[in-house]
Design a protein around this motif. Structure first.
Motif, PDB file in Angstrom:
ATOM      1  N   LEU A  55     -14.041 -24.552  51.765  1.00  0.00           N
ATOM      2  CA  LEU A  55     -13.375 -25.158  50.614  1.00  0.00           C
ATOM      3  C   LEU A  55     -13.964 -24.652  49.298  1.00  0.00           C
ATOM      4  CD1 LEU A  55     -12.933 -28.851  51.769  1.00  0.00           C
ATOM      5  CD2 LEU A  55     -11.094 -27.257  51.194  1.00  0.00           C
ATOM      6  N   LYS A  56     -13.095 -24.400  48.338  1.00  0.00           N
ATOM      7  CA  LYS A  56     -13.483 -23.998  46.994  1.00  0.00           C
ATOM      8  C   LYS A  56     -13.172 -25.149  46.035  1.00  0.00           C
ATOM      9  CE  LYS A  56     -14.258 -19.893  48.677  1.00  0.00           C
ATOM     10  NZ  LYS A  56     -15.634 -19.343  48.837  1.00  0.00           N
ATOM     11  N   ASP A  57     -14.013 -25.351  45.056  1.00  0.00           N
ATOM     12  CA  ASP A  57     -13.823 -26.448  44.102  1.00  0.00           C
ATOM     13  C   ASP A  57     -12.807 -26.039  43.054  1.00  0.00           C
ATOM     14  OD1 ASP A  57     -13.957 -28.640  42.497  1.00  0.00           O
ATOM     15  OD2 ASP A  57     -16.005 -28.296  41.801  1.00  0.00           O
ATOM     16  N   SER A  58     -11.600 -26.603  43.169  1.00  0.00           N
ATOM     17  CA  SER A  58     -10.555 -26.265  42.206  1.00  0.00           C
ATOM     18  C   SER A  58     -10.640 -27.117  40.945  1.00  0.00           C
ATOM     19  CB  SER A  58      -9.169 -26.447  42.839  1.00  0.00           C
ATOM     20  OG  SER A  58      -8.885 -27.828  43.037  1.00  0.00           O
ATOM     21  N   GLY A  59     -11.351 -28.243  41.025  1.00  0.00           N
ATOM     22  CA  GLY A  59     -11.447 -29.142  39.883  1.00  0.00           C
ATOM     23  C   GLY A  59     -10.168 -29.900  39.593  1.00  0.00           C
ATOM     24  N   THR A  60      -9.243 -29.957  40.572  1.00  0.00           N
ATOM     25  CA  THR A  60      -7.948 -30.615  40.351  1.00  0.00           C
ATOM     26  C   THR A  60      -7.601 -31.515  41.536  1.00  0.00           C
ATOM     27  OG1 THR A  60      -6.848 -28.677  41.302  1.00  0.00           O
ATOM     28  CG2 THR A  60      -7.043 -28.769  38.898  1.00  0.00           C
ATOM     29  N   PRO A  61      -8.344 -32.586  41.764  1.00  0.00           N
ATOM     30  CA  PRO A  61      -8.101 -33.430  42.939  1.00  0.00           C
ATOM     31  C   PRO A  61      -6.778 -34.182  42.910  1.00  0.00           C
ATOM     32  CG  PRO A  61      -9.688 -34.473  41.474  1.00  0.00           C
ATOM     33  CD  PRO A  61      -9.475 -33.088  40.943  1.00  0.00           C
ATOM     34  N   THR A  88      -8.018 -17.398  40.387  1.00  0.00           N
ATOM     35  CA  THR A  88      -9.419 -17.004  40.545  1.00  0.00           C
ATOM     36  C   THR A  88      -9.499 -15.488  40.632  1.00  0.00           C
ATOM     37  OG1 THR A  88     -11.446 -17.243  41.865  1.00  0.00           O
ATOM     38  CG2 THR A  88      -9.366 -17.138  43.079  1.00  0.00           C
ATOM     39  N   SER A  94     -14.823 -19.695  40.822  1.00  0.00           N
ATOM     40  CA  SER A  94     -14.346 -20.446  39.656  1.00  0.00           C
ATOM     41  C   SER A  94     -12.842 -20.289  39.573  1.00  0.00           C
ATOM     42  CB  SER A  94     -15.007 -19.931  38.371  1.00  0.00           C
ATOM     43  OG  SER A  94     -14.692 -18.559  38.145  1.00  0.00           O
ATOM     44  N   TRP A  95     -12.190 -21.307  39.015  1.00  0.00           N
ATOM     45  CA  TRP A  95     -10.743 -21.306  38.870  1.00  0.00           C
ATOM     46  C   TRP A  95     -10.382 -21.571  37.417  1.00  0.00           C
ATOM     47  CZ3 TRP A  95      -7.504 -20.099  42.891  1.00  0.00           C
ATOM     48  CH2 TRP A  95      -8.098 -20.051  44.160  1.00  0.00           C
ATOM     49  N   GLN A 365      -4.595 -32.851  47.318  1.00  0.00           N
ATOM     50  CA  GLN A 365      -5.858 -33.239  46.689  1.00  0.00           C
ATOM     51  C   GLN A 365      -6.647 -32.035  46.163  1.00  0.00           C
ATOM     52  OE1 GLN A 365      -7.844 -35.657  49.638  1.00  0.00           O
ATOM     53  NE2 GLN A 365      -6.449 -37.376  49.313  1.00  0.00           N
ATOM     54  N   ARG A 367      -6.958 -29.109  47.334  1.00  0.00           N
ATOM     55  CA  ARG A 367      -7.675 -28.331  48.349  1.00  0.00           C
ATOM     56  C   ARG A 367      -7.268 -26.860  48.321  1.00  0.00           C
ATOM     57  NH1 ARG A 367     -10.001 -30.870  52.822  1.00  0.00           N
ATOM     58  NH2 ARG A 367      -9.149 -29.274  54.198  1.00  0.00           N
TER      59      ARG A 367
END
Length: 373
Positions: A55-61, A88, A94-95, A365, A367
């Motif tokens: 999983l990559k942190d998209s910052g958009t849950p 990315t 990072s996104w 979420q 993902r």
């Protein structure tokens, strides 16, 4: 059906040595995925982990991503609810939010990217909510290239044959699916004549679930997935959408929530179809099928995924391995779609791979994941 709801532009290998190594790595990746779930709990973990989604942190849950365009292992674009587009260029480390301004009320269900700077995104919905936007500068600026003015049309998916020629499909208007065409990389679009389109079945439509209800392979061949009618069907055109032939698929339909949701073709002959019933309280028997003849005939998988699947893609440099994804997990086939086995339980809506082994998945979420190997 409508609210549930490809060719992807990828980096080409330019050196024979790199291509050869990628082929070998791809085959090893498929083999490792096959045995990934066979390792018992508590067993000794090898120094090198089996291929797995990271999983990559998209910052958009709060965003659900149903659009995905994988360009390479480093470059990918995703699109989804709240008018959101992310990009990315560092493998998901990072996104950057590169959403078109003023589109927070739109749902971007499909995105096609040619490289790190050029992309085309489709917003779905009735009437003017169906739109196409295009960027040539990595999302810094966007141009609205198409806005649907026919209240009867509802655009679901799009695909590109190359950097200039592409199509988008709408649910039936006046009893036939509507096809939109571009010859300039998405800068302008026009509706094609429907004289070569077979009549739609009663209740038949496309599913805007993963950006894979319209896919292409090669310079002219394109396939469309349908559901909702008495039978699920796959329509094929060999002339960029001017004329079509329909074939029944063995994935159950007969209900607005059931049918073929996604397609993947590794060439103009060999294709995969996945779908089922998207309602979580309903079973999805026979959720996958495969074709050896360009979609003229379809055969049910002998062992299908255990539940509804909304996205599918071939693994790079393999003639037999592919991944299917859905809200309840990821499944792998290593025999061209005849049998599938679950290799991950995470929720994803769409999946896409590139020649340099850059496989990506995205879903609810916020993902986003990349296949690590």
């Amino acid at each position: 059906m409508r609210r549930l709801g490809s060719t992807r532009r990828t980096v080409r290998e330019t050196r024979a040595g790199r291509t050869g190594r990628a082929v070998i790595t791809g085959l090893l990746c498929a083999a490792a995925l096959t045995t990934a779930t066979a390792v018992p709990a508590g067993a000794h973990t090898p120094e090198r982990r089996a291929p797995h989604w990271e999983l990559k942190d998209s910052g958009t849950p709060d965003v659900r991503f149903r659009g995905l365009a994988a360009v390479s292992r480093k470059v990918a674009w995703v699109s989804g609810t709240r008018g959101t587009v992310l990009r990315t260029v560092d493998g998901g480390g990072s996104w950057r939010n590169v959403s078109p301004p003023g589109t927070a009320e739109l749902q971007f269900r499909d995105i096609e990217a040619f490289d790190a700077r050029r992309a085309v995104v489709l917003a779905i919905g009735e009437g003017e909510t169906s739109r196409v936007y295009r960027t040539e500068d990595g999302g810094a600026t966007w141009t609205e290239a198409f806005r649907n003015t026919d209240g009867r049309a509802f655009y679901d998916c799009m695909t590109f044959f190359d950097g200039r020629h592409g199509l988008a499909m709408s649910d039936p208007v006046d009893g036939r699916f509507r096809i939109l065409s571009t010859r300039d990389g998405g800068r302008s679009w026009k509706v094609l004549p429907d004289t070569g389109m077979p009549p739609a079945l009663a209740g038949e439509a496309g599913f805007a679930a993963s950006g894979q209800c319209l896919v292409s392979a090669g310079p002219r061949d394109v396939w469309m997935a349908t559901g909702g009618g008495a039978h699920a069907r796959v329509l094929h055109s060999a002339d960029r959408g001017l004329t079509w032939r329909a074939a029944e698929a063995p994935i159950p339909a007969g209900d607005p929530a059931r049918g073929v949701f996604a397609l993947a073709f590794r060439d103009r002959a060999h294709g995969l179809a996945v779908g089922g019933d998207y309602r979580p309280d309903q079973t999805s028997p026979r959720a996958a099928a495969h074709t050896p003849d360009g979609g003229r005939t379809w055969r049910s998988a002998a062992t299908a995924p255990p539940a509804y699947r909304s996205g599918v893609t071939w693994l790079p440099h393999s003639r037999t391995a592919a991944l299917a994804v859905g809200p309840t997990g990821t499944d792998l086939t290593t025999d061209g779609g005849r049998t599938w086995r679950t290799v991950d339980s995470g929720s994803y809506d769409t999946v896409d791979c590139t020649p340099d082994l850059g496989c990506w998945a995205a879903g609810e979420q916020g993902r986003i994941a990349r296949l690590e190997h």
